[in-house]
Design an enzyme around this catalytic site. Sequence first.
Site, mmCIF file in Angstrom:
data_model
loop_
_atom_site.group_PDB
_atom_site.id
_atom_site.type_symbol
_atom_site.label_atom_id
_atom_site.label_comp_id
_atom_site.label_asym_id
_atom_site.label_seq_id
_atom_site.Cartn_x
_atom_site.Cartn_y
_atom_site.Cartn_z
ATOM 1 N N CYS A 2 0.837 -1.188 0.000
ATOM 2 C CA CYS A 2 0.000 0.000 0.000
ATOM 3 C C CYS A 2 0.882 1.253 0.000
ATOM 4 C CB CYS A 2 -0.939 0.105 1.186
ATOM 5 S SG CYS A 2 -1.990 -1.326 1.435
ATOM 6 N N ARG A 27 3.744 -0.404 -4.940
ATOM 7 C CA ARG A 27 3.554 -0.978 -3.603
ATOM 8 C C ARG A 27 2.208 -1.670 -3.439
ATOM 9 N NH1 ARG A 27 6.982 1.194 0.553
ATOM 10 N NH2 ARG A 27 5.405 0.520 2.002
ATOM 11 N N TRP A 75 -3.115 -2.590 -1.465
ATOM 12 C CA TRP A 75 -2.854 -4.008 -1.730
ATOM 13 C C TRP A 75 -3.668 -4.744 -0.680
ATOM 14 C CZ3 TRP A 75 -0.728 -8.198 0.907
ATOM 15 C CH2 TRP A 75 -0.359 -9.299 0.111
ATOM 16 N N ASN A 99 -1.493 1.878 6.152
ATOM 17 C CA ASN A 99 -0.702 0.749 5.642
ATOM 18 C C ASN A 99 -0.452 -0.186 6.803
ATOM 19 O OD1 ASN A 99 -0.459 2.071 3.245
ATOM 20 N ND2 ASN A 99 1.734 2.486 3.423
ATOM 21 N N GLY A 100 -0.443 -1.483 6.542
ATOM 22 C CA GLY A 100 -0.139 -2.436 7.609
ATOM 23 C C GLY A 100 -1.360 -3.256 7.975
ATOM 24 N N GLU A 483 16.329 -18.473 -8.477
ATOM 25 C CA GLU A 483 15.983 -17.078 -8.717
ATOM 26 C C GLU A 483 15.324 -16.926 -10.098
ATOM 27 O OE1 GLU A 483 15.459 -14.450 -7.321
ATOM 28 O OE2 GLU A 483 15.676 -12.877 -8.807
ATOM 29 N N LYS A 487 11.595 -15.556 -10.910
ATOM 30 C CA LYS A 487 11.352 -14.455 -11.851
ATOM 31 C C LYS A 487 10.292 -14.857 -12.866
ATOM 32 C CE LYS A 487 12.672 -11.952 -10.373
ATOM 33 N NZ LYS A 487 13.370 -11.563 -9.172
ATOM 34 N N GLU A 490 6.732 -15.224 -11.318
ATOM 35 C CA GLU A 490 6.074 -14.014 -10.815
ATOM 36 C C GLU A 490 5.648 -13.069 -11.930
ATOM 37 O OE1 GLU A 490 9.882 -11.656 -8.994
ATOM 38 O OE2 GLU A 490 7.997 -11.124 -8.057
ATOM 39 N N HIS A 506 15.494 -38.062 -8.410
ATOM 40 C CA HIS A 506 14.795 -38.407 -7.163
ATOM 41 C C HIS A 506 13.331 -37.973 -7.203
ATOM 42 C CE1 HIS A 506 18.533 -39.746 -5.431
ATOM 43 N NE2 HIS A 506 19.105 -38.609 -5.818
ATOM 44 N N LYS A 605 5.543 -4.547 -4.177
ATOM 45 C CA LYS A 605 6.999 -4.435 -4.122
ATOM 46 C C LYS A 605 7.548 -4.663 -2.705
ATOM 47 C CE LYS A 605 11.057 -3.501 -5.813
ATOM 48 N NZ LYS A 605 11.688 -4.602 -6.550
HETATM 49 O O1 M6R Z 1 12.664 -5.969 -0.169
HETATM 50 P P1 M6R Z 1 13.085 -7.386 0.045
HETATM 51 O O2 M6R Z 1 14.317 -7.751 -0.692
HETATM 52 O O3 M6R Z 1 13.177 -7.758 1.496
HETATM 53 O O4 M6R Z 1 11.899 -8.247 -0.582
HETATM 54 C C1 M6R Z 1 11.868 -9.632 -0.475
HETATM 55 C C2 M6R Z 1 10.880 -10.221 -1.447
HETATM 56 O O5 M6R Z 1 9.594 -9.781 -1.185
HETATM 57 C C3 M6R Z 1 11.225 -9.880 -2.900
HETATM 58 O O6 M6R Z 1 12.535 -10.231 -3.218
HETATM 59 C C4 M6R Z 1 10.268 -10.594 -3.872
HETATM 60 O O7 M6R Z 1 10.468 -11.975 -3.805
HETATM 61 C C5 M6R Z 1 10.463 -10.072 -5.293
HETATM 62 N N1 M6R Z 1 9.193 -9.720 -5.859
HETATM 63 C C6 M6R Z 1 11.069 -11.063 -6.212
HETATM 64 O O8 M6R Z 1 11.278 -10.547 -7.489
#
Ligand code: M6R
Length: 610
Positions: A2, A27, A75, A99-100, A483, A487, A490, A506, A605
């Site tokens: 948010c 956000r 969000w 927010n929160g 990773e 990517k 997501e 396995h 984010k």
């Molecule tokens: O701000 P941070 O690095 O702590 O965030 C951690 C994850 O939320 C963040 O890396 C998330 O997995 C990304 N969207 C991945 O691309």
Amino acid sequence: MCGIVGAVAQRDIAEILVDGLHRLEYRGYDSAGIAVLNLDKQMQIVRRVGKVKALDEALDANPLLGGTGIAHTRWATHGEPSETNAHPHRSGNIAVVHNGIIENYEELRSELQARGYPFQSQTDTEVIAHLVEWELRSAKSLLEAVQKAVVQLRGAYGTVVMNQAEPEHLIVARSGSPLVIGLGMGENFLASDPLALLNVTRRFIYLEEGDVAEITRRSVDIFDRSGVKVVREIHEGNFEQDAADKGQYRHYMQKEIFEQPVAIRNTLEGRITNDKVVVDAIGANAAQILKDAQHIQIVACGTSYNAGMVARYWFESIAGVSCDVEIASEFRYRKFVTRPNSLLITLSQSGETADTLAALRLAKESGFMAAMTICNVASSSLVRESDFAFMTKAGVEIGVASTKAFTTQLTCLLLLNVAIGRLKGNLSEEQEKHIVQSLQRLPAQIESTLVFDKAIEKLSEDFADKHHTLFLGRGEFYPIAMESALKLKEISYIHAEAYAAGELKHGPLALIDSDMPVIVVAPENDLLEKVKSNIEEVRARGGQLYVFADHDAGFSDSEGFKTIVMPKVDEVTAPIFYTVPLQLLSYHIALIKGTDVDQPRNLAKAVTVE
Ligand code: M6R
């Protein structure tokens, strides 16, 4: 999650607030809303489902005039994305954005309903509006009412309250969700991220945990959690002018992938000489701690966790110190044994990830020798609450999918490894020089990889009708596969999984058929022969192979087998280098799939809630 923006000014502020929301949209982006007090001191609220654009269009049709206002992009946590659940929430003269998460909202809701307050939404935020309205009945001012209300809240909040009866005041309160005040000339602003206010100011005050502040056009009064008036430092923001500007790029993610050579150069600047790492640049008094550390415990989430997983290989092979890596949401809720002289390292782009922050707070009471963070946001909670911080210099990262934050985290982690290796006497001068010079070469090598963009775009066409993808790697390339899978899933919504290539037989081998693309990271190194055997296991079952390797690895194209031949790079920096073409592949696949690359569905984010 948010985004919040607010302003008290003499001019009309709706446009400023909406511009701020656009900048914060990364956000959270499932609904947005604004409340402005007009010249007749009447509150006007507009809320829309969907992105800020929908709110923008509504305001184009019916502009809001007035100099005091608050705005929010959401969000969803409690209640679906809908106009009724969008912020601001109102109770009588009061409007609130938040927010929160308010953990005791059900209890408060029942109490407030018993007092006769009707609830319109399913949100936890609405309790704040009614609670402040209730407290205001017996308080001398909005400030006092908010102070009385927030002590009854449990959970995390960054909240802003506006009162129709006190038109030139905003009250803000912070506990667990960041808030910043932006100072103007005869006008003041606030936001959950300074990025939102870069069009109006570069002077900021960061609120601390428990702070409540009263903001008018000419004054900012801050009170700490015990109600004592305090003075907080003013920071002159040194932000890149164009952080929120996509320039020639179609998406922030694309821009941020291409910014990686510069981001890595900036991260190295001042931290290395020709042949050495400057240990003092890692943090004041860091040297003794790094020398004494007998164990490293890394805690992080998502992409940052994957960076930690790469670093685990380095800590044990370069620095010569044992290392565990754990997902923050697991670490914080299990009983763990702290090893003697264990150094906690949190990794985070935002520095505000709720689980990572909670893990840090827990670790501080659990006997770790010190807490260090590798982070991209200097003003963040993680940086402020850690014993020392080693900053990635990635610059503002806006795309929800983390790219340059990851490669700069790896850069910092490699520097840290060299520093510890030297301090402990586990690394020779020659080895240190080799790693430092490999890092110096890396930005230019990544620039040369970006040239592969067109070829990777072409390759991405193979994935247009795919629903699953498997990524394989061994050693440091296993977390690079993790990773890359993160990517891809997501941003393209293709189900993707990563396996340590040796694990294939396995279980996951059962998934292989001619419809299963398998992406393998296989540069020439000590494990190549092992990876080649795993590749043969896939080939024998008709899997479609896409192998990212260098020329020395000796692969060539054949039926069901495509190679992407990369330039040869130093083994130690190869995990960082190979990340980039794989980011590009995910990006191009997402374009083909037609997804929202920068704001993928259901994500945000900075994950500031559990
Ligand atoms: O701000 P941070 O690095 O702590 O965030 C951690 C994850 O939320 C963040 O890396 C998330 O997995 C990304 N969207 C991945 O691309």
